[in-house]
Motif scaffolding. Structure first.
Motif, PDB file in Angstrom:
ATOM      1  N   ARG A   1       0.827  -1.213   0.000  1.00 13.71           N
ATOM      2  CA  ARG A   1       0.000   0.000   0.000  1.00 13.71           C
ATOM      3  C   ARG A   1       0.855   1.254   0.000  1.00 13.71           C
ATOM      4  NH1 ARG A   1      -5.062   2.012   1.226  1.00 13.71           N
ATOM      5  NH2 ARG A   1      -5.986  -0.052   1.482  1.00 13.71           N
ATOM      6  N   TYR A   2       1.971   1.213   0.711  1.00 10.69           N
ATOM      7  CA  TYR A   2       2.809   2.411   0.847  1.00 10.69           C
ATOM      8  C   TYR A   2       4.138   2.273   0.121  1.00 10.69           C
ATOM      9  CZ  TYR A   2      -0.719   3.766   4.106  1.00 10.69           C
ATOM     10  OH  TYR A   2      -1.931   4.099   4.645  1.00 10.69           O
ATOM     11  N   ALA A   3       4.123   1.600  -1.007  1.00 12.04           N
ATOM     12  CA  ALA A   3       5.343   1.440  -1.798  1.00 12.04           C
ATOM     13  C   ALA A   3       5.944   2.811  -2.099  1.00 12.04           C
ATOM     14  CB  ALA A   3       5.020   0.702  -3.096  1.00 12.04           C
ATOM     15  N   GLY A   4       7.218   2.949  -1.812  1.00 13.69           N
ATOM     16  CA  GLY A   4       7.906   4.222  -1.998  1.00 13.69           C
ATOM     17  C   GLY A   4       8.079   4.988  -0.710  1.00 13.69           C
ATOM     18  N   ARG A   5       7.218   4.705   0.283  1.00  7.13           N
ATOM     19  CA  ARG A   5       7.368   5.329   1.598  1.00  7.13           C
ATOM     20  C   ARG A   5       7.136   4.292   2.696  1.00  7.13           C
ATOM     21  NH1 ARG A   5       2.085   8.941   3.071  1.00  7.13           N
ATOM     22  NH2 ARG A   5       2.511   7.992   5.092  1.00  7.13           N
ATOM     23  N   GLU A   6       7.354   3.017   2.321  1.00  3.81           N
ATOM     24  CA  GLU A   6       7.104   1.944   3.275  1.00  3.81           C
ATOM     25  C   GLU A   6       8.088   1.950   4.445  1.00  3.81           C
ATOM     26  OE1 GLU A   6       9.833   0.166   0.138  1.00  3.81           O
ATOM     27  OE2 GLU A   6       8.103   1.506   0.195  1.00  3.81           O
ATOM     28  N   ASN A   7       9.161   2.721   4.316  1.00  2.00           N
ATOM     29  CA  ASN A   7      10.126   2.808   5.409  1.00  2.00           C
ATOM     30  C   ASN A   7       9.694   3.793   6.483  1.00  2.00           C
ATOM     31  OD1 ASN A   7      10.507   4.966   3.550  1.00  2.00           O
ATOM     32  ND2 ASN A   7      12.524   5.377   4.444  1.00  2.00           N
TER      33      ASN A   7
END
Length: 402
Positions: A49-55
């Protein structure tokens, strides 16, 4: 017929890949799936869902201002309320509410929540005046407050429809609803702990009305008051069905019953493992709700930190003031540097958000972390401070029905 292990694995794999699971599958997963497999699937859903800000993992700085403890609903899990004719009842005056709003702004807070009793005198007009005065004095503050239960009550007091009540308080300054009063939505557990509140179906109907009027909300769940596993899953199903129609729930926030100073007397409580499993299952099942928040306030900082490995993407707030769950025994406290370190200790990058989950700043370099420990949860307490309180004897109190 597939054996139980293969069924569970298939359901978890489907969810991790973005598929929807049924309520029946959700109940079986909640009861029987291995904890780590459940957590891995939930984390995979979060990462997709938060690919690119999953960190990232987010937090917010807010204040929960309690405006009165006078309440007609007498929920059995509540240690905060006072009956309308009790000498223990009080009401916060507007001047003191505005002072606390100003202090919130000074400490970097972006959001105000209001939580209080269902006061027999408080109709729509009361909230209109309060919200409009706050917006006039502090237009930068987001008012994320109340829920369907307050709307049902104020509508009854003012003899208007819920639609009119929502429209009027929104125009006065309410930005979004905090999802208060959801407790447990299925009929049996709701009647057991909050028999004088509206039904769970009615709670959802009012939230749907608000969503259709452009007022979004979060939604909550109170765990540990004697509900069954099946009733927990039914609560999630009821939320998901409304969300399919409206898309108005921004986040799901489960929290745990606190056992002190209330009528339930701690006879039942949710365990830490039950809470972690519910967080993970919610991330898997609520495929149409963007955010899952872990509640360190009621479960403790260590367990709150663990929720970030079980599907949660948000760790709630540095809550500058909170008295409702604290009255029932929640003793967990934190400050801004500590909350940031909790997130970083989960191998995530801390990020401050606003009410709509927009990122305000990312703490990607520990050398630049804020060090101001004045930004601390429970900075002040309505219960401990007599400032701005009018006691019950100075209030006009209407008789309760029945």
């Amino acid at each position: 017929m597939a054996n139980p292990t293969s069924r569970l694995t298939a359901a978890l794999d489907r969810a991790a890949e973005g598929g929807r699971i049924t309520p029946e599958e959700a109940l079986e997963l909640y009861r029987d799936a291995p904890l780590h497999a459940l957590g891995q699937a939930a984390d995979a859903v979060r990462r997709r869902r938060y690919a690119g800000r999953e960190n990232l993992a987010t937090y917010i700085i807010e204040r929960n201002i309690n405006y009165t403890n006078v309440c007609v609903t007498a929920c059995k899990f509540c240690a905060f309320y006072a009956p309308p004719k009790s000498e223990a009842g009080w009401e916060r005056d507007l001047e003191e509410i505005l002072r606390r709003c100003g202090e919130t702004v000074e400490l970097g807070g972006t959001q105000i929540m209001f939580q209080g009793g269902h006061h027999p005198d408080h109709g729509v007009e009361y909230y209109e005046r309060m919200f409009s005065e706050i917006k006039k004095a502090y237009p930068e503050l987001v008012i994320h407050s109340l829920g369907a239960s307050e709307v049902a009550h104020m509508s009854k007091v003012s003899e208007v429809s819920p639609e009119e009540a929502v429209r009027r308080i929104h125009e006065a300054g309410l930005d979004s609803f905090a999802g208060a009063g959801a407790e447990l939505l299925p009929e049996r557990p709701r009647k057991a702990i909050a028999p004088l509140k509206e039904s769970g179906e009615r709670w959802l109907e009012i939230m749907e009305i608000a969503h259709n009027l452009g007022v979004e909300s979060t939604t909550t769940m109170l765990m540990g008051t004697g509900e069954t596993n099946a009733e927990r899953i039914e609560h999630l199903r009821m939320i998901r069905d409304v969300q399919d129609r409206t898309g108005g729930f921004r986040a799901f926030i489960p929290y745990t019953y606190q056992p002190e100073n209330n009528a339930l007397k701690g006879r039942t409580q949710a365990t830490s493992l039950e809470y972690l499993r519910l967080i993970a299952l919610a991330r898997i099942f609520l495929d149409n709700v963007a955010h899952i928040q872990g509640s360190w306030l009621t479960t403790g900082k260590e367990l709150g930190q663990l929720t970030l490995h079980y599907g949660a993407d948000d760790l709630g707030s540095v809550m500058l003031e909170e008295n409702v769950v604290s009255s029932a025994g929640a003793k967990h406290r934190s400050n801004l540097p500590e909350l940031i370190e909790l997130i970083r200790g989960s191998d995530r990058v801390p990020a401050q958000r606003n009410t709509t989950y927009e990122i305000l700043r990312v703490h990607d370099d520990p050398a630049h972390d804020p060090v101001d420990e004045k930004v601390v949860s429970h900075l002040s307490s309505t219960v401990d401070s007599g400032e701005g309180i009018r006691k019950r004897r100075s209030l006009k109190v209407l008789p309760t029905a029945g």
